[in-house]
Enzyme design. Structure first.
Site, PDB file in Angstrom:
ATOM      1  N   HIS A 253     -32.309   9.605  10.235  1.00  0.00           N
ATOM      2  CA  HIS A 253     -33.336  10.692  10.562  1.00  0.00           C
ATOM      3  C   HIS A 253     -34.426  10.089  11.259  1.00  0.00           C
ATOM      4  O   HIS A 253     -34.632   8.932  11.007  1.00  0.00           O
ATOM      5  CB  HIS A 253     -33.728  11.218   9.418  1.00  0.00           C
ATOM      6  CG  HIS A 253     -34.513  10.554   8.471  1.00  0.00           C
ATOM      7  ND1 HIS A 253     -33.828   9.383   7.424  1.00  0.00           N
ATOM      8  CD2 HIS A 253     -35.751  10.297   8.086  1.00  0.00           C
ATOM      9  CE1 HIS A 253     -35.012   8.670   6.747  1.00  0.00           C
ATOM     10  NE2 HIS A 253     -36.030   9.310   7.287  1.00  0.00           N
ATOM     11  N   ASP A 255     -38.849  10.644  11.378  1.00  0.00           N
ATOM     12  CA  ASP A 255     -39.676  11.361  10.587  1.00  0.00           C
ATOM     13  C   ASP A 255     -40.473  12.171  11.659  1.00  0.00           C
ATOM     14  O   ASP A 255     -40.752  11.850  12.558  1.00  0.00           O
ATOM     15  CB  ASP A 255     -40.538  10.361   9.788  1.00  0.00           C
ATOM     16  CG  ASP A 255     -40.030   9.325   9.011  1.00  0.00           C
ATOM     17  OD1 ASP A 255     -39.003   9.768   8.575  1.00  0.00           O
ATOM     18  OD2 ASP A 255     -40.527   8.312   8.695  1.00  0.00           O
ATOM     19  N   HIS A 309     -33.809   6.031  11.279  1.00  0.00           N
ATOM     20  CA  HIS A 309     -33.798   4.983  10.324  1.00  0.00           C
ATOM     21  C   HIS A 309     -32.874   5.667   9.273  1.00  0.00           C
ATOM     22  O   HIS A 309     -32.677   6.888   9.476  1.00  0.00           O
ATOM     23  CB  HIS A 309     -34.895   4.355  10.111  1.00  0.00           C
ATOM     24  CG  HIS A 309     -35.784   5.479   9.667  1.00  0.00           C
ATOM     25  ND1 HIS A 309     -36.816   6.343  10.577  1.00  0.00           N
ATOM     26  CD2 HIS A 309     -36.349   5.782   8.404  1.00  0.00           C
ATOM     27  CE1 HIS A 309     -37.497   6.977  10.127  1.00  0.00           C
ATOM     28  NE2 HIS A 309     -37.272   6.895   8.624  1.00  0.00           N
ATOM     29  N   ARG A 319     -33.653   0.712  -6.048  1.00  0.00           N
ATOM     30  CA  ARG A 319     -34.477   0.322  -5.142  1.00  0.00           C
ATOM     31  C   ARG A 319     -35.848   1.194  -4.980  1.00  0.00           C
ATOM     32  O   ARG A 319     -35.391   2.408  -5.301  1.00  0.00           O
ATOM     33  CB  ARG A 319     -33.957  -0.010  -3.778  1.00  0.00           C
ATOM     34  CG  ARG A 319     -34.562  -0.120  -2.546  1.00  0.00           C
ATOM     35  CD  ARG A 319     -33.731  -0.343  -1.260  1.00  0.00           C
ATOM     36  NE  ARG A 319     -34.933  -0.586  -0.052  1.00  0.00           N
ATOM     37  CZ  ARG A 319     -35.188   0.481   0.592  1.00  0.00           C
ATOM     38  NH1 ARG A 319     -34.740   1.458   0.680  1.00  0.00           N
ATOM     39  NH2 ARG A 319     -36.202   0.126   1.542  1.00  0.00           N
TER      40      ARG A 319
HETATM   41  O1  LIG Z   1     -36.631   4.188   1.330  1.00  0.00           O
HETATM   42  C1  LIG Z   1     -36.438   3.878   2.664  1.00  0.00           C
HETATM   43  O2  LIG Z   1     -36.503   2.477   3.260  1.00  0.00           O
HETATM   44  C2  LIG Z   1     -36.685   4.857   3.876  1.00  0.00           C
HETATM   45  C3  LIG Z   1     -37.345   6.157   3.414  1.00  0.00           C
HETATM   46  C4  LIG Z   1     -37.390   7.033   4.628  1.00  0.00           C
HETATM   47  O3  LIG Z   1     -36.939   6.721   5.620  1.00  0.00           O
HETATM   48  C5  LIG Z   1     -38.175   8.234   4.083  1.00  0.00           C
HETATM   49  O4  LIG Z   1     -38.819   8.482   2.978  1.00  0.00           O
HETATM   50  O5  LIG Z   1     -38.252   8.907   5.351  1.00  0.00           O
HETATM   51 FE   LIG Z   2     -38.170   8.375   7.065  1.00  0.00          FE
END
Ligand SMILES: O=C(O)CCC(=O)C(=O)O
Ligand SMILES: [Fe+2]
Length: 386
Positions: A253, A255, A309, A319
């Site tokens: 996705h 952001d 990403h 994590r």
């Molecule tokens: O947890 C991650 O490394 C990615 C999080 C992410 O892309 C988001 O929350 O928009």
């Molecule tokens: Fe993100």
């Protein structure tokens, strides 16, 4: 209050499933043998894209790639020359990657440690306790969640807890639902963290404007406390998944916001698209990962891409990533500054508001249509833009 905003109404089509902790326990106790269908993402999403030519070469190339690192050690009281150098490095990273890591931000370690402890304190609760922070469906990605599908046709393997930091901080109301005494320590940790990240975000927006030879407050002026801008914090918590290779923590996705600042723990999981491959963002102690959101892509007239990403999960280790999203005021008209548009030219995107954009994005995702990046629908000459 944001709850009533029509931009979120679409999310009431949300589908609620069993919590992922329940599914995890069922897998570990052999009550079920495989991941339920809804967690099985298509192979082209879970695996690395197959390069047209030599896969081994492409894999090696990807391993040698890493997103740029920008050092802020010298930014305080920097001469024009030093500041310009930092701004150019940041601008170059955004043009080439849409992502960079920033180090030596001056944010005290205690601020980062405290928010980390608070996040872990929350996710250590049993599900019933965490669910006291669940919000009604009209507020997607706010409060606690970990079994929802509304941004994609598949369910990601992760849990989240989040709220607005500004304009109406929601942390205290949230904490009161979870802890009898409202856990002032938890609230303070999040508030201190968000205040620090807000300052860091403003500095980055200034430096990015400078890198484009624009007045330094071109973007940052819209993120003033009085401007009704949206600052949101979110913890993403990825529990270990017994079938980690079949699913994702977050699917590919971009952001929607202007700028995202993320702090990951020392477990890798975030991957950034670079051409036809995915590059893992190596955890650097004390660093923040910064990325351009869709809105800044439009605001920079396509100079800074908002890059796709994803986050993967693993079988053994949990994590945590802690994110601060900076979104412009919902009704602000976004158009590229005149300094980025040549004579007799139009901006690449039509003028639109963030509220309008979120509506289009959610609609696209709820129907599971990933064929187009939502921002591309706003390009002049495309269907949605007319
Ligand atoms: O947890 C991650 O490394 C990615 C999080 C992410 O892309 C988001 O929350 O928009
Ligand atoms: Fe993100």
């Amino acid at each position: 209050m944001a709850t009533a905003e029509p931009i979120y109404q679409l999310a009431t089509t949300v589908q609620v499933y069993d919590n992922i902790r329940t599914v995890e326990a069922q897998l570990r106790n052999c009550k079920i043998e495989s991941l339920p269908e809804r967690y099985l993402w298509p192979a082209e999403v879970v695996e690395n894209p197959k390069p047209a030519n030599d896969e081994a070469v492409a894999k090696e190339e990807a391993q040698n790639l890493s997103i740029p690192v920008v050092d802020l050690a010298e930014i305080d009281g920097a001469s024009e020359e030093v500041r310009g150098k930092i701004a150019r490095a940041m601008g170059k990273a955004c043009e080439e990657w849409g992502f960079f890591q920033v180090i030596n931000t001056g944010i005290p370690t205690t601020v980062m440690d405290d928010v980390n402890t608070s996040a872990r304190e929350f996710f250590a609760f049993p599900v019933e306790q965490m669910e006291k922070a669940t919000e009604p469906p009209g507020k997607p990605l706010m409060g606690y969640g970990g079994r929802l599908s509304f941004l994609s046709s598949k369910v990601p393997w992760y849990e989240y807890l989040g709220e607005f930091h500004t304009p109406e901080p929601g942390v205290e109301a949230l904490a009161k639902n979870v802890w009898e005494d409202g856990n002032p320590r938890f609230c303070k940790a999040i508030t201190d963290y968000c205040n620090s990240l807000e300052q860091l975000g403003l500095l980055i927006l200034e430096l990015l404007a400078e890198s484009l030879n624009l007045p330094k407050d071109t973007y940052s002026q819209h993120f003033d406390k009085n401007s009704n801008y949206r600052g949101t914090w979110r913890f993403n918590y990825y529990t270990p998944c017994p079938k980690a290779t079949q699913t994702v923590g977050q699917g590919p996705h971009s952001d929607p916001d202007a700028l995202t600042i993320l702090r990951q723990d020392q477990v890798a999981g975030l991957q950034v698209r670079k051409g036809n491959t995915w590059v893992t963002v190596e955890p650097l102690p004390g660093a923040f990962v910064v990325n351009v959101g869709d809105f800044l892509q439009a605001w920079s007239n396509d100079r800074f891409p908002s890059v796709e990403h994803r986050a993967f999960v693993n079988e053994k280790t949990d994590r945590l990533s802690i994110v601060y999203f900076m979104s412009p005021p919902p009704m602000l008209n976004i158009e590229a500054p005149s300094g980025l548009i040549g004579e007799n030219q139009q901006s690449v995107f039509r003028t639109f508001t963030y509220a309008e954009y979120l509506g289009i994005m959610f609609k696209n995702r709820v129907t599971g249509d990933f064929s187009k990046k939502p921002l591309d629908l706003m390009r002049r000459g495309t269907e949605a833009a007319n």
